[in-house]
Design a protein around this motif. Structure first.
Motif, short mmCIF file in Angstrom:
data_model
loop_
_atom_site.label_atom_id
_atom_site.label_comp_id
_atom_site.label_asym_id
_atom_site.label_seq_id
_atom_site.Cartn_x
_atom_site.Cartn_y
_atom_site.Cartn_z
N ARG A 26 0.83 -1.21 0.00
CA ARG A 26 0.00 0.00 0.00
C ARG A 26 0.86 1.25 0.00
O ARG A 26 0.48 2.29 -0.51
N ARG A 27 2.03 1.14 0.62
CA ARG A 27 2.97 2.26 0.72
C ARG A 27 4.35 1.65 0.94
O ARG A 27 4.48 0.47 1.25
N PHE A 28 5.39 2.48 0.82
CA PHE A 28 6.74 2.01 1.13
C PHE A 28 7.57 3.19 1.59
O PHE A 28 8.09 3.96 0.80
N VAL A 126 9.80 -3.67 -5.52
CA VAL A 126 8.92 -3.04 -4.54
C VAL A 126 7.83 -2.39 -5.37
O VAL A 126 8.06 -1.40 -6.06
N ARG A 127 6.65 -3.01 -5.34
CA ARG A 127 5.51 -2.51 -6.11
C ARG A 127 4.49 -1.93 -5.13
O ARG A 127 4.11 -2.57 -4.16
N ALA A 131 1.19 3.20 -7.88
CA ALA A 131 2.47 3.81 -8.27
C ALA A 131 3.33 2.88 -9.12
O ALA A 131 4.23 3.33 -9.81
N GLY A 132 3.09 1.57 -9.03
CA GLY A 132 3.91 0.62 -9.78
C GLY A 132 5.20 0.30 -9.04
O GLY A 132 5.29 0.42 -7.82
N VAL A 133 6.22 -0.09 -9.80
CA VAL A 133 7.50 -0.47 -9.22
C VAL A 133 8.27 0.79 -8.84
O VAL A 133 8.55 1.63 -9.70
N ILE A 134 8.61 0.89 -7.56
CA ILE A 134 9.32 2.08 -7.07
C ILE A 134 10.69 1.76 -6.49
O ILE A 134 11.42 2.66 -6.10
N GLY A 135 11.00 0.47 -6.40
CA GLY A 135 12.28 0.10 -5.80
C GLY A 135 12.55 -1.38 -5.91
O GLY A 135 11.86 -2.10 -6.63
N THR A 136 13.55 -1.83 -5.14
CA THR A 136 13.98 -3.23 -5.19
C THR A 136 14.36 -3.73 -3.80
O THR A 136 14.79 -2.95 -2.95
N ILE A 137 14.19 -5.03 -3.63
CA ILE A 137 14.64 -5.76 -2.44
C ILE A 137 15.51 -6.88 -2.97
O ILE A 137 15.05 -7.67 -3.80
N THR A 138 16.75 -6.97 -2.50
CA THR A 138 17.65 -7.98 -3.06
C THR A 138 18.40 -8.70 -1.95
O THR A 138 18.88 -8.08 -1.01
N VAL A 139 18.51 -10.02 -2.12
CA VAL A 139 19.30 -10.88 -1.24
C VAL A 139 20.28 -11.64 -2.10
O VAL A 139 19.92 -12.13 -3.18
N SER A 140 21.51 -11.78 -1.64
CA SER A 140 22.52 -12.56 -2.35
C SER A 140 23.36 -13.34 -1.35
O SER A 140 23.77 -12.79 -0.32
#
Length: 161
Positions: A26-28, A126-127, A131-140
């Motif tokens: 809903r928000r980020f 991060v959707r 607003a759509g895609v506004i960012g990313t969450i990444t694990v490696s």
């Protein structure tokens, strides 16, 4: 969980698409990034996972943590996987799976520099609703399907609160 043109042990494309739709926020905010990063660190510590974690909104890094056993190589993988999400607007695992479903690989057919882009699981968009895609969450640091699953699990926990 295999099929749909993916390799054995990989989730179906339909499963990956459904995850992205279901895990729309809903928000980020900065606080949400901290909460999500904290959930990821907790999961990684429980599992003694040697991972690096990165959360971004637009061009700003809101959270980063490198746990014991991770290395600078994990940061390089984060950057490469994140760029795939930024370019395609879908998880890095889904992008790679779409190429495999066509009987090819991302590296062979995307025409993108493999030193800068990697369609390996572990980066998730991060959707946000409206607003759509506004960012990313990444694990490696884990096998790619496990990197992806850790992000999905953390998002599910965040949405449950």
């Amino acid at each position: 969980m295999s099929g749909g043109g993916t390799r054995p042990g990989f989730p179906d494309i339909a499963v990956l698409e459904a995850q992205e739709e279901r895990l729309t926020l809903r928000r980020f905010t900065h606080e949400d990034a901290w909460a999500l990063g904290s959930v990821l660190v907790g999961l990684a510590r429980e599992r003694r996972a040697p991972v690096a974690i990165d959360i971004r909104r637009g061009g700003q890094q809101l959270f980063h943590c490198a746990l014991a056993g991770s290395s600078a190589d994990n940061d390089a993988w984060i950057d490469r996987k994140r760029r795939v999400v930024e370019r395609y607007g879908e998880s890095s695992l889904l992008v790679g799976s779409r190429f495999r479903a066509k009987g090819t690989t991302f590296e062979e057919s995307s025409r993108l520099d493999a030193d800068r882009y990697a369609a390996h699981g572990g980066s998730f968009p991060v959707r946000v609703e409206g607003a759509g895609v506004i960012g990313t969450i990444t694990v490696s640091g884990l096998p790619q399907v496990e990197d992806h699953a850790m992000v999905v699990e953390a998002l599910e926990r965040l949405l449950a609160t």
